[in-house]
Design a protein around this motif. Sequence first.
Motif, PDB file in Angstrom:
ATOM      1  N   ALA A   1       1.188   5.487  14.419  1.00 47.16           N
ATOM      2  CA  ALA A   1      -0.237   5.808  14.378  1.00 47.16           C
ATOM      3  C   ALA A   1      -0.540   6.992  13.470  1.00 47.16           C
ATOM      4  O   ALA A   1      -1.575   7.622  13.628  1.00 47.16           O
ATOM      5  N   ALA A   2       0.312   7.310  12.530  1.00 44.20           N
ATOM      6  CA  ALA A   2       0.030   8.439  11.641  1.00 44.20           C
ATOM      7  C   ALA A   2      -1.223   8.122  10.850  1.00 44.20           C
ATOM      8  O   ALA A   2      -1.323   7.062  10.249  1.00 44.20           O
ATOM      9  N   ASP A   3      -2.197   9.032  10.833  1.00 43.88           N
ATOM     10  CA  ASP A   3      -3.429   8.636  10.152  1.00 43.88           C
ATOM     11  C   ASP A   3      -3.643   9.241   8.778  1.00 43.88           C
ATOM     12  O   ASP A   3      -4.608   8.924   8.127  1.00 43.88           O
ATOM     13  N   GLY A   4      -2.749  10.069   8.312  1.00 46.47           N
ATOM     14  CA  GLY A   4      -2.908  10.535   6.943  1.00 46.47           C
ATOM     15  C   GLY A   4      -2.377   9.461   6.019  1.00 46.47           C
ATOM     16  O   GLY A   4      -1.267   8.971   6.178  1.00 46.47           O
ATOM     17  N   ILE A   5      -3.182   9.100   5.009  1.00 44.81           N
ATOM     18  CA  ILE A   5      -2.761   7.960   4.200  1.00 44.81           C
ATOM     19  C   ILE A   5      -1.546   8.302   3.346  1.00 44.81           C
ATOM     20  O   ILE A   5      -0.666   7.462   3.120  1.00 44.81           O
ATOM     21  N   THR A   6      -1.460   9.542   2.897  1.00 40.70           N
ATOM     22  CA  THR A   6      -0.289   9.921   2.111  1.00 40.70           C
ATOM     23  C   THR A   6       0.948   9.975   3.009  1.00 40.70           C
ATOM     24  O   THR A   6       2.047   9.610   2.583  1.00 40.70           O
ATOM     25  N   THR A   7       0.752  10.409   4.242  1.00 37.56           N
ATOM     26  CA  THR A   7       1.873  10.420   5.182  1.00 37.56           C
ATOM     27  C   THR A   7       2.404   9.015   5.381  1.00 37.56           C
ATOM     28  O   THR A   7       3.621   8.777   5.367  1.00 37.56           O
ATOM     29  N   GLN A   8       1.493   8.060   5.544  1.00 43.61           N
ATOM     30  CA  GLN A   8       1.923   6.685   5.751  1.00 43.61           C
ATOM     31  C   GLN A   8       2.709   6.186   4.537  1.00 43.61           C
ATOM     32  O   GLN A   8       3.733   5.523   4.677  1.00 43.61           O
ATOM     33  N   LEU A   9       2.199   6.519   3.370  1.00 42.37           N
ATOM     34  CA  LEU A   9       2.893   6.071   2.158  1.00 42.37           C
ATOM     35  C   LEU A   9       4.291   6.663   2.101  1.00 42.37           C
ATOM     36  O   LEU A   9       5.256   5.983   1.780  1.00 42.37           O
ATOM     37  N   ASN A  10       4.398   7.937   2.433  1.00 46.98           N
ATOM     38  CA  ASN A  10       5.714   8.553   2.401  1.00 46.98           C
ATOM     39  C   ASN A  10       6.652   7.946   3.446  1.00 46.98           C
ATOM     40  O   ASN A  10       7.849   7.792   3.198  1.00 46.98           O
ATOM     41  N   MET A  11       6.095   7.586   4.593  1.00 40.77           N
ATOM     42  CA  MET A  11       6.929   6.932   5.597  1.00 40.77           C
ATOM     43  C   MET A  11       7.452   5.599   5.060  1.00 40.77           C
ATOM     44  O   MET A  11       8.593   5.218   5.300  1.00 40.77           O
ATOM     45  N   TYR A  12       6.617   4.894   4.322  1.00 43.68           N
ATOM     46  CA  TYR A  12       7.055   3.629   3.758  1.00 43.68           C
ATOM     47  C   TYR A  12       8.110   3.863   2.690  1.00 43.68           C
ATOM     48  O   TYR A  12       9.146   3.197   2.663  1.00 43.68           O
TER      49      TYR A  12
ATOM     50  N   THR B   1      10.164   6.223   2.296  1.00 50.55           N
ATOM     51  CA  THR B   1      11.452   6.720   2.792  1.00 50.55           C
ATOM     52  C   THR B   1      12.104   5.729   3.738  1.00 50.55           C
ATOM     53  O   THR B   1      13.122   6.019   4.339  1.00 50.55           O
ATOM     54  N   GLY B   2      11.512   4.554   3.882  1.00 49.16           N
ATOM     55  CA  GLY B   2      12.157   3.519   4.674  1.00 49.16           C
ATOM     56  C   GLY B   2      11.921   3.629   6.168  1.00 49.16           C
ATOM     57  O   GLY B   2      12.491   2.867   6.946  1.00 49.16           O
ATOM     58  N   GLN B   3      11.063   4.570   6.570  1.00 48.94           N
ATOM     59  CA  GLN B   3      10.814   4.689   7.997  1.00 48.94           C
ATOM     60  C   GLN B   3      10.030   3.484   8.530  1.00 48.94           C
ATOM     61  O   GLN B   3      10.169   3.100   9.680  1.00 48.94           O
ATOM     62  N   VAL B   4       9.168   2.915   7.674  1.00 47.75           N
ATOM     63  CA  VAL B   4       8.439   1.718   8.082  1.00 47.75           C
ATOM     64  C   VAL B   4       8.628   0.638   7.027  1.00 47.75           C
ATOM     65  O   VAL B   4       8.962   0.924   5.873  1.00 47.75           O
ATOM     66  N   ASP B   5       8.391  -0.626   7.448  1.00 44.17           N
ATOM     67  CA  ASP B   5       8.590  -1.751   6.539  1.00 44.17           C
ATOM     68  C   ASP B   5       7.303  -2.264   5.954  1.00 44.17           C
ATOM     69  O   ASP B   5       7.308  -3.103   5.058  1.00 44.17           O
ATOM     70  N   TRP B   6       6.161  -1.820   6.485  1.00 41.24           N
ATOM     71  CA  TRP B   6       4.891  -2.375   6.044  1.00 41.24           C
ATOM     72  C   TRP B   6       3.848  -1.281   6.076  1.00 41.24           C
ATOM     73  O   TRP B   6       3.711  -0.575   7.060  1.00 41.24           O
ATOM     74  N   MET B   7       3.162  -1.131   4.979  1.00 43.12           N
ATOM     75  CA  MET B   7       2.055  -0.193   4.956  1.00 43.12           C
ATOM     76  C   MET B   7       0.778  -0.897   4.516  1.00 43.12           C
ATOM     77  O   MET B   7       0.758  -1.559   3.480  1.00 43.12           O
ATOM     78  N   VAL B   8      -0.260  -0.715   5.299  1.00 46.43           N
ATOM     79  CA  VAL B   8      -1.541  -1.332   4.992  1.00 46.43           C
ATOM     80  C   VAL B   8      -2.327  -0.402   4.088  1.00 46.43           C
ATOM     81  O   VAL B   8      -2.373   0.786   4.319  1.00 46.43           O
ATOM     82  N   LYS B   9      -2.962  -0.949   3.057  1.00 48.05           N
ATOM     83  CA  LYS B   9      -3.878  -0.154   2.241  1.00 48.05           C
ATOM     84  C   LYS B   9      -3.306   1.158   1.708  1.00 48.05           C
ATOM     85  O   LYS B   9      -3.624   2.232   2.188  1.00 48.05           O
ATOM     86  N   PRO B  10      -2.493   1.093   0.677  1.00 50.28           N
ATOM     87  CA  PRO B  10      -2.016   2.317   0.033  1.00 50.28           C
ATOM     88  C   PRO B  10      -3.194   3.078  -0.587  1.00 50.28           C
ATOM     89  O   PRO B  10      -4.232   2.489  -0.838  1.00 50.28           O
ATOM     90  N   PRO B  11      -3.018   4.363  -0.799  1.00 49.29           N
ATOM     91  CA  PRO B  11      -4.135   5.145  -1.333  1.00 49.29           C
ATOM     92  C   PRO B  11      -4.582   4.622  -2.698  1.00 49.29           C
ATOM     93  O   PRO B  11      -3.764   4.321  -3.558  1.00 49.29           O
ATOM     94  N   THR B  12      -5.883   4.518  -2.884  1.00 49.66           N
ATOM     95  CA  THR B  12      -6.417   3.954  -4.121  1.00 49.66           C
ATOM     96  C   THR B  12      -6.097   4.816  -5.327  1.00 49.66           C
ATOM     97  O   THR B  12      -6.021   4.314  -6.434  1.00 49.66           O
ATOM     98  N   SER B  13      -5.908   6.112  -5.116  1.00 44.62           N
ATOM     99  CA  SER B  13      -5.621   6.959  -6.267  1.00 44.62           C
ATOM    100  C   SER B  13      -4.270   6.610  -6.879  1.00 44.62           C
ATOM    101  O   SER B  13      -3.981   6.976  -7.998  1.00 44.62           O
ATOM    102  N   LEU B  14      -3.455   5.892  -6.145  1.00 45.95           N
ATOM    103  CA  LEU B  14      -2.142   5.558  -6.665  1.00 45.95           C
ATOM    104  C   LEU B  14      -2.022   4.088  -7.020  1.00 45.95           C
ATOM    105  O   LEU B  14      -0.918   3.588  -7.228  1.00 45.95           O
ATOM    106  N   TYR B  15      -3.162   3.416  -7.060  1.00 49.71           N
ATOM    107  CA  TYR B  15      -3.130   1.992  -7.348  1.00 49.71           C
ATOM    108  C   TYR B  15      -2.288   1.668  -8.575  1.00 49.71           C
ATOM    109  O   TYR B  15      -1.499   0.747  -8.582  1.00 49.71           O
ATOM    110  N   ALA B  16      -2.512   2.454  -9.639  1.00 50.84           N
ATOM    111  CA  ALA B  16      -1.839   2.132 -10.900  1.00 50.84           C
ATOM    112  C   ALA B  16      -0.337   2.035 -10.697  1.00 50.84           C
ATOM    113  O   ALA B  16       0.306   1.093 -11.149  1.00 50.84           O
ATOM    114  N   SER B  17       0.266   3.009 -10.002  1.00 51.10           N
ATOM    115  CA  SER B  17       1.712   2.965  -9.827  1.00 51.10           C
ATOM    116  C   SER B  17       2.136   2.007  -8.724  1.00 51.10           C
ATOM    117  O   SER B  17       3.189   1.406  -8.786  1.00 51.10           O
ATOM    118  N   VAL B  18       1.277   1.839  -7.711  1.00 49.99           N
ATOM    119  CA  VAL B  18       1.660   0.958  -6.605  1.00 49.99           C
ATOM    120  C   VAL B  18       1.638  -0.503  -7.031  1.00 49.99           C
ATOM    121  O   VAL B  18       2.529  -1.277  -6.702  1.00 49.99           O
TER     122      VAL B  18
END
Lengths: 309, 322, 528
Positions: free
Chosen positions: C246-257, C259-276
């Motif tokens: 339930a981590a609600d910071g979007i950058t935190t979620q991305l970092n969890m993904y 680093t392999g802590q999670v297998d699925w992340m919904v809605k990555p931050p739009t500012s990083l769309y280009a690289s994602v």
Amino acid sequence: MTRFVLVRLLWVLLTVWLVVSGSFVLVRSLPGGPFDDARALDPVIRANLAAAYDLDAPLGAQYLRYLSRVARFDLGPSLKYRDFSVTEIVAESLPVSALLGSCALAVALLVGLPAGALAASRRGSWVDSAVMGAATLGLALPNFVLAGLLVLLFVFHWALFPVSGSGSLRQLVLPSIALGLPFAAAIARLFRAGLLEVLGEDWIRTARAKGLSGAAVLWGHAARPALLPVVSFLGPAVAGILSGSLVVERVFAIAGMGSHFVESAFNADYNLALGVVMVYTALVALLNLLVDLAYGLLDPRIEVAAGTA
Amino acid sequence: MSRVATRLLRRPGTAAMAGLLVAVVLLAVLAPVLPLPHYARLDAARGGTGPAPAWRAADDSLAALRRDAPAAAALRERVFGDRELAGALGTDALGRDVLARVAWGGRVSLMVGLIASLVSVVIGVSWGLIAGFAGGRVDQLMMRAVDVLFSVPLLFVVILIVAVLRERALQLAAIGVTRLVVLYLVIGAVSWLTMARIVRGQVLSLREREFVGAARALGAGPARIVTRHILPNLWGTVIVYLTLTVPRVILLEAFLSFLGLGVEPPGVSWGILAAEGLEQLTAISVAWWLVVFPGAALAVTLLALNALGDALRDALDPRLLA
Amino acid sequence: MRRDRVRLLGAAALAAVAALGAVALGSRSLTARADFAFCNQQEIQSLDPAVTSGVPEARILTALYEGLVRADPRTGAPIPGMAESWSVSADGLTWTFALRGDSRWTNGDPVTARDFEYSFRRVLDPRTAAPYADSLWCLRGAQAFSAGTGGAEALGLRAPDDRTLVLELERPTPQLPALLLLAPLLPVHRGCVETWGREWIRPEHIVTNGPFRLVERRVRDRLRLARHEGYWGAADVALATIDAYAADGITTQLNMYLTGQVDWMVKPPTSLYASVLARPDAIRGPQAGATFLRFNTTRAPFDDPRVRRALALALDREALARDIMRGGELPATSFVPAGLGGYVPATLAPADADAARALLAQAGYPGGAGFPEFELLYPHNESTRDFCEAVAAQWRDRLGLRPRLVNQAWKVYLDSTRQLAYDASWGAWTADYLDATSFLDCFKSGVGNNRTGWSSARYDALLVQASGQQDPLARAALLAQAEAVLLDELPIAPVYQRICLNLVSGRVQGFHDNVLDLHPLRDLSISP
């Protein structure tokens, strides 16, 4: 002494009551209720929700009902996390924040006291200037900037620490440093100033004349009275750590009380916001009382009961 | 006064601090005339690059400036022509120039710092003056209020107040109170406590001095005593604590902006920049320039102000009672 | 003497605090990682389906419970769940569902039609105060029951036996199976709810009937689920344990993904769309969602359709989608996005700056002269802000107007738009269920989701006509006509169709992209 403590406790209650009453009105002034969402609610459903959460009574009635619940230590249900009561959420997050706060305080003391002592013992030298310069910088740097730099260096550049969460002690290292370092700077300055004042006194010269080494003089004799300004700073320091935790908890995704507060202000979760404000106010007020007591006990020359300002 | 100045400048660090502060203030004040890209201009194609200064033709920053501040635009064109320094400190993910944003952000942060501090000075000095001069019951009551307020975690109440007032802005705007003004008032209103205490202490001691007694003997009324004798002796203290309040206020504004409650986009302040920088720190793109430069600007300003305030306080030491 | 006491006190206090914290931490000690972990965006409102209204809640609840129907992982369409089959009467007013007999609750009780009867009645009950109660108002007597003016006996809801559920409707509702996919309509166990009251959702009391059961819940940390062996399809459920963070910071979620802590992340931050977007593990596709600009048709000059049309035509939707959003969003060619089960949308006029300027002049504001300064309202969000800045810039540069950006906190923005206290605003809508009415119903006269003050008798009439139409093709044609009315009067200016973007680790199987962005956990598996 007991009379003093009782009077102060009454003031604590008064402060808490004032803050809670003010906040009660404030949160309900936030336009947009707790149930608004992208999908608009039909008026019938809106009415049902207001009735279910006791939000349709007039403001005065709601206030009195709230106060009577608080008197029974029931802080009400959270309007956002429907499965939990505010008391449960506070009980779950307060230890996390407390641990973060104590670690930050530990960092502040463990870094600040030796730094201050070092600067005082090498007064006027480059060591003194360097330590005091670092202290001034530490005071100036906002804790979220510090947090950002720590994350940059120790999470991404040298992958030493995890970025977030609060499950293990390792995850608390960076947040504690970010939170505690500014206060370490303040403690260093205060301790140095206190030491310099004490080190000039007659009885110190006597101790030195007796043949005691510099370190023994410093830590054995001078430190205790020099700690007085540090102790009296602990009150505002803890309050500052609590406030600072609002931002640090957000940056490091720590599920503590601070992040709950900010969230509840944005979500219009009235009960949770009020509950957290109440707990924080009570904590800070009680801590100030403890600090004043400790201050008096540390230096018997001070008359605590006379009511220091 | 000159004695104080010489004492101040004798300390080695102080001159350097004053210089740094002046530099930052100049950057902020001169922001409109500097040859920099527009701070809100989105340029997705050039997004996310590190520091890579390039002296190139101004895209449309001059045009935008001409619209908002024609006099400044004219001056800039005369001095620098049609070119600008782009990407000196890098760009953010949307292509906005970091140096421009730091400069313009400085304008807002410094202005909030100054005005809110002035608000707090006005409240604090008045409070302390009245309490100290009136003495007795009034003094007790007023200082008790200060004590109570000291133990309130003001940041929380500020967050609530700002959240409420900024949303009532539509009604407030009708009477000319914009969100920025609300911010000035609220921040100022929570920063006056220390000033009040210090001023009260000062007034209490000044009240007992001979010249006040003499003035009273000569038949001067309280208003005259306050304005002719007490206030002039307070300036030193007030200036010192003003210099120490400004950084705290700037910090509070940065905090609020970081949480999303301060200045609102497209306006920019250092707090917003720090928040954005942190948001964009991920394992994919370590855009350190987005965190380091705004952070440095904040740190340098706060550091200089704190150091100057300390130096001032030491320089005025004999005048202050412990 | 005193000093030592004080020192002791101080040390004891610090130790007590540290001990408290250590206990708190200890109780959070991490057990072995689950088979599958994902970031669920935020702490969920509740484990009681009836009181929820969000997407993160739906993800968890559709794993814990199963309704009459479940979502097909490839298309998001309704397929049999607890109901093996269903049929509708000739007049379209009576639906009969035949339940399977082999599924059980986690406490061993069989799942029966009476559970659904109880659950639906509970959702409609005014005392439950369910936000989605109106999704069942198609039932006879339901709206009156929710308003407190009718009794439960008058509800068109019957369970003649354990395996049959009969729904009697007020008016024909061909999209009923799609509606039944909504999470608030999931069944709850009557005995559990009535025994435990408010506490029934606690891990030690809760009873569920879905592919997974609840093992552990730590508020704002995570939820742990485990496979439920009494579920009828347990043999198909590949995952044994799931962790939902339930981590609600979007950058935190991305970092969890990352680093392999999670297998699925919904809605990555739009500012990083280009690289994602360049990553092989980014799964992207069109969503049944639209972003548009809203006009307050009760305020001049937005009450003039020519002004609204000018503002809509002046927008370069391509540039906005491509350069500002940069996620591969599709510029809008209609309001209702394509891909909603065979519906062919009406056509929105293409962008035309010259025509826009001509229209504006016609309306009395040549070159933007005389047009009042107005506010463009948007909710506090980084990509929304960038989008609105770009829109304002386009209106400024192409039409000579003077829009001013105003942002508000999300809830306040909702309140402002509901009370029509704005000039123009950002708006977005995502389909609740797989049908065009999920979009078109928003603009019926006086409906809460309207938020523009616009009303058209013709539009309303067409929608009513469509609802009475049994033939799907005829119905779709009528709905398209209604949409055409909307796109002619333009109380909103559609800009782009939203996309779903998910970051999914390569070892996850069974993850399909669909317009509803539904990814039932039941159908996921991990390849070794």
